[in-house]
Design an enzyme around this catalytic site. Sequence first.
Site, PDB file in Angstrom:
ATOM      1  N   GLY A   1       0.823  -1.210   0.000  1.00  0.00           N
ATOM      2  CA  GLY A   1       0.000   0.000   0.000  1.00  0.00           C
ATOM      3  C   GLY A   1       0.850   1.249   0.000  1.00  0.00           C
ATOM      4  O   GLY A   1       0.582   2.200   0.743  1.00  0.00           O
TER       5      GLY A   1
ATOM      6  N   ARG B   1       0.413   5.804  -1.775  1.00  0.00           N
ATOM      7  CA  ARG B   1      -0.152   7.022  -1.196  1.00  0.00           C
ATOM      8  C   ARG B   1       0.011   6.995   0.332  1.00  0.00           C
ATOM      9  O   ARG B   1       0.339   5.986   0.919  1.00  0.00           O
ATOM     10  CB  ARG B   1      -1.649   7.155  -1.535  1.00  0.00           C
ATOM     11  CG  ARG B   1      -1.973   7.175  -3.010  1.00  0.00           C
ATOM     12  CD  ARG B   1      -3.454   7.406  -3.257  1.00  0.00           C
ATOM     13  NE  ARG B   1      -3.854   8.770  -2.931  1.00  0.00           N
ATOM     14  CZ  ARG B   1      -5.100   9.240  -3.044  1.00  0.00           C
ATOM     15  NH1 ARG B   1      -6.064   8.428  -3.449  1.00  0.00           N
ATOM     16  NH2 ARG B   1      -5.386  10.488  -2.757  1.00  0.00           N
TER      17      ARG B   1
ATOM     18  N   GLY C   1      17.089   2.236  -8.332  1.00  0.00           N
ATOM     19  CA  GLY C   1      16.832   0.817  -8.121  1.00  0.00           C
ATOM     20  C   GLY C   1      15.479   0.478  -7.539  1.00  0.00           C
ATOM     21  O   GLY C   1      15.186  -0.698  -7.293  1.00  0.00           O
TER      22      GLY C   1
ATOM     23  N   ASN D   1       1.688  -2.232   5.383  1.00  0.00           N
ATOM     24  CA  ASN D   1       0.968  -0.972   5.555  1.00  0.00           C
ATOM     25  C   ASN D   1      -0.433  -0.994   4.963  1.00  0.00           C
ATOM     26  O   ASN D   1      -1.321  -0.304   5.460  1.00  0.00           O
ATOM     27  CB  ASN D   1       1.775   0.171   4.926  1.00  0.00           C
ATOM     28  CG  ASN D   1       0.972   1.446   4.801  1.00  0.00           C
ATOM     29  OD1 ASN D   1       0.655   2.096   5.788  1.00  0.00           O
ATOM     30  ND2 ASN D   1       0.617   1.796   3.566  1.00  0.00           N
TER      31      ASN D   1
ATOM     32  N   TYR E   1     -12.723  -3.279  11.681  1.00  0.00           N
ATOM     33  CA  TYR E   1     -11.427  -2.611  11.562  1.00  0.00           C
ATOM     34  C   TYR E   1     -10.661  -2.705  12.880  1.00  0.00           C
ATOM     35  O   TYR E   1      -9.500  -3.123  12.919  1.00  0.00           O
ATOM     36  CB  TYR E   1     -11.627  -1.154  11.155  1.00  0.00           C
ATOM     37  CG  TYR E   1     -10.342  -0.373  11.045  1.00  0.00           C
ATOM     38  CD1 TYR E   1      -9.531  -0.486   9.919  1.00  0.00           C
ATOM     39  CD2 TYR E   1      -9.933   0.479  12.064  1.00  0.00           C
ATOM     40  CE1 TYR E   1      -8.343   0.225   9.809  1.00  0.00           C
ATOM     41  CE2 TYR E   1      -8.750   1.196  11.963  1.00  0.00           C
ATOM     42  CZ  TYR E   1      -7.963   1.071  10.837  1.00  0.00           C
ATOM     43  OH  TYR E   1      -6.786   1.776  10.746  1.00  0.00           O
TER      44      TYR E   1
ATOM     45  N   ALA F   1     -11.145  -4.766  15.350  1.00  0.00           N
ATOM     46  CA  ALA F   1     -10.852  -6.170  15.662  1.00  0.00           C
ATOM     47  C   ALA F   1      -9.690  -6.697  14.832  1.00  0.00           C
ATOM     48  O   ALA F   1      -8.837  -7.438  15.328  1.00  0.00           O
ATOM     49  CB  ALA F   1     -12.099  -7.020  15.428  1.00  0.00           C
TER      50      ALA F   1
END
Length: 251
Positions: free
Chosen positions: A12, A15, A54, A88, A157, A159
């Site tokens: 993720g 952004r 890279g 993330n 969310y 949990a």
Amino acid sequence: MDFTGKNVLITGASRGIGKATAMAFAKKGAKVGINYRSNDEVAQQTLAALPGEGHQLFKRDISQKTETEALINDFVKEFGQLDVLVNNAGISIFHEIDKVDFDHWTNAWEKTFETNLFAVANLCYWGAKAMMETGGGHIVSVSSRGAFRGEPTKPAYGASKAALNSMSQSLAKKLAPHNIYVGVVAPGFTETEMAKETLTPAERENLLRESPFKRMAQPEEVAHAILFLASSEAAYSSGTIIDVNGASYLR
């Protein structure tokens, strides 16, 4: 903290917190793999903004079980080894128990856990296997203060993040003999690009009141905590959960 010669995979990462974390690692000398699900244009912009050379994009939907193994395999094939895995990517779906029908309720739980817990567990599995072959590494996952204070409008969310915390601490104990260090960062509400686009003035004002600093976290502040847990200096902090919430919730 110096990450010169280190290879870092961030899910993720096109952004928000993921992007800020990619920038921070790149500035410290790391080669960064940016995982994203669908937005090619934004991912390319993030890649172009990273200092150094890279870095690469890895387009995979990690909510799909087979994609997690493929992502780790792709990364190792391109970079040679995986030194740091940053979990993330996450989703958040509103599903207030007194307002939604059962289909909405069950869908929210299934989708949330697919991305926020099962995908992280699978990436930890394949990532740890890759790290064991090269002598160790660091795994850092992004949780939330919601794991501790509760999320009444999106309980799945909260949990999922609580389960992520527990899993990470279990893995910290299990993986220590393999020189793999596991940590968690638990932010409060963070002022990402998406938040700026979607928050109403009233919602923003409510969020600002939550912290005695009268502001939200910046993505770069969360990234700083992630880099600390991924550093060699933080090895004995394995199993730690760092709160980055501006004293909006204390535990």
